[in-house]
Design a protein around this motif. Sequence first.
Motif, mmCIF file in Angstrom:
data_model
loop_
_atom_site.group_PDB
_atom_site.id
_atom_site.type_symbol
_atom_site.label_atom_id
_atom_site.label_comp_id
_atom_site.label_asym_id
_atom_site.label_seq_id
_atom_site.Cartn_x
_atom_site.Cartn_y
_atom_site.Cartn_z
ATOM 1 N N PHE A 36 0.862 -1.178 0.000
ATOM 2 C CA PHE A 36 0.000 0.000 0.000
ATOM 3 C C PHE A 36 0.897 1.226 0.000
ATOM 4 O O PHE A 36 2.102 1.134 0.242
ATOM 5 N N CYS A 37 0.306 2.361 -0.295
ATOM 6 C CA CYS A 37 1.053 3.615 -0.226
ATOM 7 C C CYS A 37 0.265 4.594 0.636
ATOM 8 O O CYS A 37 -0.904 4.363 0.953
ATOM 9 N N LEU A 38 0.922 5.634 1.062
ATOM 10 C CA LEU A 38 0.275 6.724 1.781
ATOM 11 C C LEU A 38 1.110 7.961 1.564
ATOM 12 O O LEU A 38 2.272 7.882 1.170
ATOM 13 N N ASP A 39 0.505 9.112 1.795
ATOM 14 C CA ASP A 39 1.217 10.358 1.584
ATOM 15 C C ASP A 39 0.824 11.376 2.639
ATOM 16 O O ASP A 39 -0.183 11.216 3.321
ATOM 17 N N SER A 40 1.646 12.415 2.736
ATOM 18 C CA SER A 40 1.328 13.498 3.657
ATOM 19 C C SER A 40 2.089 14.758 3.284
ATOM 20 O O SER A 40 3.270 14.707 2.963
ATOM 21 N N GLY A 41 1.377 15.853 3.357
ATOM 22 C CA GLY A 41 1.984 17.171 3.237
ATOM 23 C C GLY A 41 2.011 17.880 4.576
ATOM 24 O O GLY A 41 2.579 18.957 4.707
ATOM 25 N N TYR A 42 1.380 17.284 5.591
ATOM 26 C CA TYR A 42 1.364 17.857 6.944
ATOM 27 C C TYR A 42 2.672 17.525 7.655
ATOM 28 O O TYR A 42 3.015 16.356 7.813
ATOM 29 N N ARG A 43 3.389 18.531 8.105
ATOM 30 C CA ARG A 43 4.674 18.301 8.775
ATOM 31 C C ARG A 43 4.527 17.450 10.027
ATOM 32 O O ARG A 43 5.348 16.559 10.275
ATOM 33 N N ASN A 44 3.494 17.693 10.829
ATOM 34 C CA ASN A 44 3.314 16.905 12.055
ATOM 35 C C ASN A 44 3.054 15.439 11.742
ATOM 36 O O ASN A 44 3.580 14.547 12.397
ATOM 37 N N ALA A 45 2.244 15.185 10.737
ATOM 38 C CA ALA A 45 1.979 13.800 10.338
ATOM 39 C C ALA A 45 3.235 13.161 9.755
ATOM 40 O O ALA A 45 3.504 11.979 9.998
ATOM 41 N N GLN A 46 4.007 13.937 9.004
ATOM 42 C CA GLN A 46 5.234 13.394 8.425
ATOM 43 C C GLN A 46 6.179 12.875 9.501
ATOM 44 O O GLN A 46 6.793 11.814 9.331
ATOM 45 N N VAL A 47 6.271 13.594 10.609
ATOM 46 C CA VAL A 47 7.124 13.149 11.714
ATOM 47 C C VAL A 47 6.646 11.791 12.231
ATOM 48 O O VAL A 47 7.442 10.872 12.443
ATOM 49 N N LYS A 48 5.347 11.653 12.401
ATOM 50 C CA LYS A 48 4.783 10.376 12.875
ATOM 51 C C LYS A 48 5.014 9.268 11.864
ATOM 52 O O LYS A 48 5.375 8.150 12.215
ATOM 53 N N LEU A 71 7.311 9.072 9.524
ATOM 54 C CA LEU A 71 8.735 8.707 9.457
ATOM 55 C C LEU A 71 9.078 7.695 10.541
ATOM 56 O O LEU A 71 9.827 6.741 10.299
ATOM 57 N N ARG A 72 8.527 7.890 11.747
ATOM 58 C CA ARG A 72 8.754 6.918 12.840
ATOM 59 C C ARG A 72 8.091 5.591 12.519
ATOM 60 O O ARG A 72 8.658 4.528 12.764
ATOM 61 N N LYS A 73 6.891 5.618 11.984
ATOM 62 C CA LYS A 73 6.102 4.408 11.767
ATOM 63 C C LYS A 73 6.531 3.646 10.506
ATOM 64 O O LYS A 73 6.617 2.416 10.514
ATOM 65 N N GLY A 88 9.261 4.649 8.271
ATOM 66 C CA GLY A 88 10.636 4.836 7.809
ATOM 67 C C GLY A 88 10.739 5.910 6.743
ATOM 68 O O GLY A 88 9.851 6.742 6.581
ATOM 69 N N GLN A 89 11.825 5.864 6.008
ATOM 70 C CA GLN A 89 12.072 6.877 4.984
ATOM 71 C C GLN A 89 11.041 6.762 3.855
ATOM 72 O O GLN A 89 10.688 5.657 3.455
ATOM 73 N N PRO A 90 10.589 7.895 3.343
ATOM 74 C CA PRO A 90 9.588 7.852 2.281
ATOM 75 C C PRO A 90 10.152 7.335 0.959
ATOM 76 O O PRO A 90 11.351 7.430 0.697
ATOM 77 N N TYR A 91 9.291 6.814 0.167
ATOM 78 C CA TYR A 91 9.601 6.370 -1.195
ATOM 79 C C TYR A 91 9.957 7.579 -2.058
ATOM 80 O O TYR A 91 10.825 7.510 -2.916
ATOM 81 N N SER A 92 9.238 8.687 -1.806
ATOM 82 C CA SER A 92 9.449 9.900 -2.585
ATOM 83 C C SER A 92 9.200 11.121 -1.705
ATOM 84 O O SER A 92 8.259 11.128 -0.917
ATOM 85 N N THR A 93 10.052 12.128 -1.856
ATOM 86 C CA THR A 93 9.849 13.419 -1.197
ATOM 87 C C THR A 93 9.992 14.497 -2.257
ATOM 88 O O THR A 93 10.989 14.530 -2.975
ATOM 89 N N VAL A 94 8.982 15.333 -2.359
ATOM 90 C CA VAL A 94 9.024 16.435 -3.311
ATOM 91 C C VAL A 94 9.087 17.731 -2.500
ATOM 92 O O VAL A 94 8.127 18.087 -1.806
ATOM 93 N N GLN A 95 10.223 18.380 -2.558
ATOM 94 C CA GLN A 95 10.437 19.628 -1.821
ATOM 95 C C GLN A 95 9.601 20.753 -2.445
ATOM 96 O O GLN A 95 9.369 20.769 -3.650
ATOM 97 N N ASP A 96 9.165 21.664 -1.587
ATOM 98 C CA ASP A 96 8.420 22.865 -2.007
ATOM 99 C C ASP A 96 7.137 22.532 -2.780
ATOM 100 O O ASP A 96 6.637 23.353 -3.550
#
Length: 179
Positions: free
Chosen positions: A133-145, A147-149, A151-159
């Motif tokens: 499965f996949c999931l995504d987030s643009g929310y910084r607080n959710a991203q922190v959670k 990342l812990r749950k 691991g490193q994302p498959y893709s990160t798009v800055q800005d």
Amino acid sequence: MIEINELKPTDLEPAVELFRRTIPEAFREEGLAALTAEIQQEIEGKRRMLQDALFNERSPIRFLVARMGANLVGMISIGPCNDDIVRCTGGRLKIIPELGSLYVLREYQGQGIASALIKAMANSLADRGIESFCLDSGYRNAQVKWLRKFGQPYSTVQDYWGQGLAHMVWHCEVAHYLS
């Protein structure tokens, strides 16, 4: 004691109320509380997803809900991946189901409800022969959670959402989250 079940018609209004409470909190935590129109759009979009999942027998969207006693305290969905995931991965994950709409009422957070919902959804996916499965987030607080749950994302798009606002996408193996 957490009880997790498939969404049923009697869950519609409690589920919408959960979104009415949790979505504005998520926006507020991100410093976006002033975006009232966007908050309402998000809530209405979730309402439509719930209705589709409940009343359209061909809907690809499924929800699980978590209860403690008589209270609906959390939920999670699985469905087709969204346009942001397709864009952020160059279409590489477009056929992978997206885990989404993971919300837990604030007063019940930190009690393992989100983890239990993820495990229950992973078990449901495994039962259907789905391996990832996949999931995504643009929310910084959710991203922190996440990342812990997850691991490193498959893709990160800055800005992606503006200067300094990244969008992250995870691609996860179902087997890692089975109970």
